[in-house]
Design an enzyme around this catalytic site. Structure first.
Site, PDB file in Angstrom:
ATOM      1  N   HIS A 420       1.275  -1.289   0.421  1.00  0.00           N
ATOM      2  CA  HIS A 420      -0.361   0.176   0.006  1.00  0.00           C
ATOM      3  C   HIS A 420       0.878   1.746  -0.084  1.00  0.00           C
ATOM      4  CE1 HIS A 420      -2.697   3.137   1.985  1.00  0.00           C
ATOM      5  NE2 HIS A 420      -3.450   2.508   1.488  1.00  0.00           N
ATOM      6  N   CYS A 796      -1.497  -2.774 -16.408  1.00  0.00           N
ATOM      7  CA  CYS A 796      -1.106  -1.988 -15.339  1.00  0.00           C
ATOM      8  C   CYS A 796      -0.542  -2.242 -14.332  1.00  0.00           C
ATOM      9  CB  CYS A 796      -2.690  -1.396 -15.545  1.00  0.00           C
ATOM     10  SG  CYS A 796      -3.719  -2.465 -15.006  1.00  0.00           S
TER      11      CYS A 796
HETATM   12  C1  PEP Z   1      -2.622  -5.235 -10.123  1.00  0.00           C
HETATM   13  O1  PEP Z   1      -2.761  -5.958  -9.332  1.00  0.00           O
HETATM   14  O2  PEP Z   1      -1.224  -5.192 -10.616  1.00  0.00           O
HETATM   15  C2  PEP Z   1      -3.032  -3.240  -9.946  1.00  0.00           C
HETATM   16  C3  PEP Z   1      -2.710  -2.942 -10.253  1.00  0.00           C
HETATM   17  O3  PEP Z   1      -3.948  -3.425  -8.868  1.00  0.00           O
HETATM   18  P1  PEP Z   1      -4.090  -3.153  -7.519  1.00  0.00           P
HETATM   19  O4  PEP Z   1      -2.577  -2.808  -7.175  1.00  0.00           O
HETATM   20  O5  PEP Z   1      -4.421  -1.628  -6.790  1.00  0.00           O
HETATM   21  O6  PEP Z   1      -4.350  -3.728  -7.299  1.00  0.00           O
END
Ligand code: PEP
Ligand code: MG
Length: 843
Positions: A420, A796
């Protein structure tokens, strides 16, 4: 003796190459070809140096015989393939002996002869024979120094030039094989079998009658890259004396602070400028030139690529391209993408001395110094006093986001590259170190205990370096980020070249504004949960979570709707003309609930419920494995009103932004999908909302619905999922977590041990695991594309900003990658480099 001479005189036509003789030898040949007055030089290639290290000396009498004139004094310098790989230091004045001393005394005077002989005996004894330096400190005459040598070695000081040269060559050849030299160059990318070349050059004395001396000149500022003549010159000196002994050196250009070479010898100075200008054009680089002036005559001894900081590297490459000296493509290839990251963030001043208190994961680049604070409220109070602070937490939760906004840097005991704290900090461009091993955070007592037992308390100052993962004692000097015209040029040229899109992971107006400044191709991931962390919204969100009946929930969602709509309207307007991909709510709902007693009490007050009831409710929502629990699309199916509210906000914002003249291309993305049916269920509801908003507003708009592929099952079943998805965006943070079965929030604890033991080559959360996770990407991409040839493919996760992942996605035919705004410049340059160097794309 070797059968062949094993060395080559450097002439304009000699067969010299950087791959066999090293870059210094090659560069000297170029200087010779430019007709500069370079003293006679012989290059010894890598294979001969290897043989020398093994005890096989080439025919040195033959080598020495190549040099004309008496007395002969030589220097030997190292010549590695790439200058960055280093090499042993130069040895000067080989050949100094009693005879040469006598000759020099007659021609240059006793003082000069003594000085040269004394310095040679010292350097031969200390650097070549590795004798202790101390006994030589007292020896101020050649005779005294010789006596020390002979006492220590129990042998006469060698008088024969071939004997001296042989020992020097062998010492340098063996130094190259030493463990620390090998480790140092390997850290800079040298292969294990990298070779060393040596260059033997006739000394051009900077010591003697009339105007004689030595100096070093460069023609750009090493920090900004702007044209600027810098360096020093020192009379009666040799080698790099002028740089080592600045008090006795003079400036090169006219300077108010003292005398300069420009005033002392204007013609030689003009000649030097001419050398710099010619080197720039012929060598296609800004060079640092080592020169001597021998009784008024300029000799160029050596030229190396001018050392420079990140900003100067970018400025120089861009200037060379603008002046037509190198093509733009070469300018793009000359800059390591990470260099741009250094340009965008404040950095630790490289000359600063600092004590490392602890090390962790380099989670978000840049350096920050400030007082330690242990919660959001104190961070905000620091901000209001304009006092820089570092927010320290065991690990961060949504509760800490306000504190992160107020802090100058974040340090956590736990976590890794995609935890986080790391994700939020990168989004905010905030330096962050996570998973700091060896320190313990006590949030209650507001202190940190270091591995050696030292305690740091609230208010104590530290500096964190999010580019290296170091926590440093006190306030360490830093340098400011610098974006200038050269940076803009490089971005533009990258855009002209690259053939893969770069979008940004942007959740806020600030993120989107920054992303637009960097010229992104759109927003690839807007994590909507980040929009709920703001103080007033968090309370409404919590009310929604606590709602026991559908009407109560509807009432809370009704209050959230306009907030979301306003957020999206702003975002759409800012990104007008570009796609904006909005991800529906992803994290487990309990992440929005307070974990500390004060927060729970405040919530009880806001909800007007007994504390015990609120506590019990929070506890009942806890999951054993929240990252694999009630989150993502599961939430969308179990509590469909949330996604419905978000879809409505997106569509109403589309209409509102269009009414204000924006060109809107909304995309909606469903997180954590595992099965086609999940997508179908959500799609049906979203389509219905779209229909309702169209009817209510009497407008027509289109939207694209896509899926985040972040579970291994979604990658495997990408074929059937793609039938209902216009795009598949691979979320490699969760996909890595689930492929490895490795918690992204806890991996930091043992990742360094794993990497040190070679279990994993790198932290897979930082560097895309092309073998495992990469195979899932390829599989998912090909299955998705087979089912739906026009499906858009994207990545992403945090890997979206890493050059290796970009090259991988490009080759796999992905349409774009999306990364945090501050990584966009790095990603653009990396994409341009992948296009320039890579094979043509397949799609
Ligand atoms: C991922 O899991 O790669 C993602 C982009 O989502 P998050 O980091 O918000 O879980
Ligand atoms: Mg995810």
């Amino acid at each position: 003796m070797l059968d062949t001479p094993g060395f080559t005189p450097i002439t304009p036509t000699a067969d010299i190459s950087a791959e066999r003789h090293g870059s210094r030898a090659k560069c000297l040949q170029r200087l010779v070809r430019m007709d500069l007055s370079v003293p006679q030089t012989v290059a010894i290639p890598f294979n001969t140096v290897r043989a020398i290290a093994g005890g096989k000396m080439p025919d040195l009498n033959h080598l020495i015989g190549l040099f004309e004139g008496q007395p002969l004094l030589l220097s030997v310098r190292s010549s590695s393939q790439t200058p960055d790989w280093g090499g042993p230091g130069a040895v000067l004045n080989i050949g100094m002996n009693d005879k040469a001393h006598a000759w020099l005394s007659n021609t240059l005077g006793d003082c000069v002869a003594d000085e040269i002989y004394l310095r040679f005996i010292r350097s031969f004894s200390i650097e070549v024979m590795r004798l202790d330096e101390e006994p030589f400190d007292e020896a101020t005459t050649p005779a005294a120094a010789r006596a020390v040598y002979e006492e220590e070695m129990d042998a006469p000081f060698p008088q024969d030039i071939a004997a001296q040269l042989s020992v020097v060559l062998q010492s340098m050849a063996r130094a190259w094989d030493g463990t620390s030299a090998r480790l140092l160059r390997q850290a800079k990318g040298a292969p294990a079998d990298a070779g060393l070349g040596l260059v033997v050059q006739r000394m051009a004395q900077g010591m003697g009658p009339g105007q004689s001396g030595a100096g070093v000149v460069q023609f750009i500022s090493p920090t900004t890259g702007e044209p600027q003549v810098t360096g020093r010159y020192m009379g009666q000196a040799m080698g790099r004396d002028a740089l080592r002994n600045r008090e006795n050196a003079i400036y090169l250009t006219r300077d108010d602070r003292g005398p300069s070479l420009e005033e002392l010898l204007p013609e030689v100075y003009a000649e030097l400028l001419e050398v710099g200008a010619r080197c720039r054009i012929r060598l296609r680089e800004e060079m640092q030139v080592e020169f001597t002036i021998d009784q008024g005559r300029l000799a160029v001894l050596d030229a190396v690529r001018c050392p420079r900081d990140a900003r100067a590297s970018v400025a120089t490459a861009a200037a060379l391209a603008r002046d037509g000296i190198i093509p733009r493509s070469e300018a793009l290839l000359r800059i390591a993408p990470e260099t741009l990251s250094r340009l965008l963030h404040r950095q630790i001043d490289p000359s600063a001395r600092a004590t490392v208190l602890a090390r962790g994961i380099a989670a978000s680049p840049g350096a920050a110094a400030g007082k330690l604070v242990f919660d959001s409220a104190t961070a905000q109070a620091s901000l209001s006093r304009d006092e820089p602070c570092i927010l320290v937490r065991r690990e961060t939760t949504p509760d800490d986001v306000r504190g992160m906004h107020a802090a100058d840097g974040v340090l956590t005991e736990r976590g890794g590259t995609t935890s986080h704290a790391a994700v939020i900090a990168r989004g905010l461009g905030l330096p962050c170190v996570t998973g700091a091993t060896g320190l313990t955070v006590d949030e209650k007592k507001r202190c940190i205990t270091l591995a050696n037992g030292t305690r740091l308390r609230e208010g104590d100052e530290v500096t964190i370096d999010g580019s290296t993962g170091e926590v440093l004692a006190g306030r360490v000097p830093t340098s400011e980020p610098a974006l200038d015209g050269a940076f803009g040029d490089l971005m533009k040229w990258s855009d002209d070249v690259r053939d893969i899109g770069i979008r940004a992971n942007a959740d806020t107006v600030a993120d989107a504004t920054l992303s637009r400044t960097f010229g992104v191709d759109g927003i690839g991931l807007c994590r909507t949960e980040h929009m709920f962390f703001d103080g007033s919204r968090l309370t409404v969100m919590r009310e929604m979570i606590f709602a026991e009946t559908p009407p109560d929930r509807a009432a809370a969602l009704e209050r959230l709707l306009p907030m979301q709509r306003d957020d999206f309207t702003e975002l759409f307007k800012l990104m007008s003309g570009l796609p904006v991909c909005i991800r529906l709510l992803d994290p487990p709902l309990h992440e929005f609930l307070p974990s500390q007693t004060e927060g729970i009490r405040a919530l009880a007050e806001a909800l007007d419920r007994p504390l015990s009831e609120v506590k019990a409710r929070i506890e009942s929502m806890q999951e054993y494995n929240p990252m694999l629990g009630m989150r993502g699309v599961r939430l969308g199916i179990a509590v469909p009103e949330i996604y419905e509210m978000q879809a409505r906000a997106i569509f109403e914002a589309t209409v509102a932004a269009r009414a204000d003249g924006a060109e809107v291309c909304p995309e909606i993305m469903i997180p954590l999908v595992t099965a086609r049916r999940e997508v179908e269920l959500v799609k049906r509801r979203i389509d219905a909302i779209a229909g309702a908003v169209r009817a209510e507003t009497d407008s027509t708009f289109e939207y694209r619905l896509g899926v985040m592929v972040e579970t291994p099952r979604a990658a495997l079943r990408a074929g059937e999922i793609a039938e209902t998805a216009a795009f598949l965006s691979f979320g490699t943070n969760d996909l890595t977590q689930m492929t490895y079965g490795l918690s992204r929030d806890d991996a930091g604890r043992f990742m360094s041990a794993y990497v040190n033991e070679g279990v994993y080559p790198e932290d897979p959360f930082g560097t895309l695991d092309v073998d495992g996770v990469g195979e899932l990407l390829l599989l998912g991409a090909s299955r998705g594309r087979k089912a739906r040839p026009d499906v858009t493919l994207a990545l992403c996760g945090e890997h979206g900003g890493s050059p290796e992942a970009i090259a991988f996605c490009r080759l796999a035919g992905f349409d774009y990658v999306s990364c945090s705004p501050f990584r966009v410049p790095v990603a653009k340059l990396a994409a341009a480099q992948a296009t320039l160097l890579g094979q043509p794309r397949t799609k």
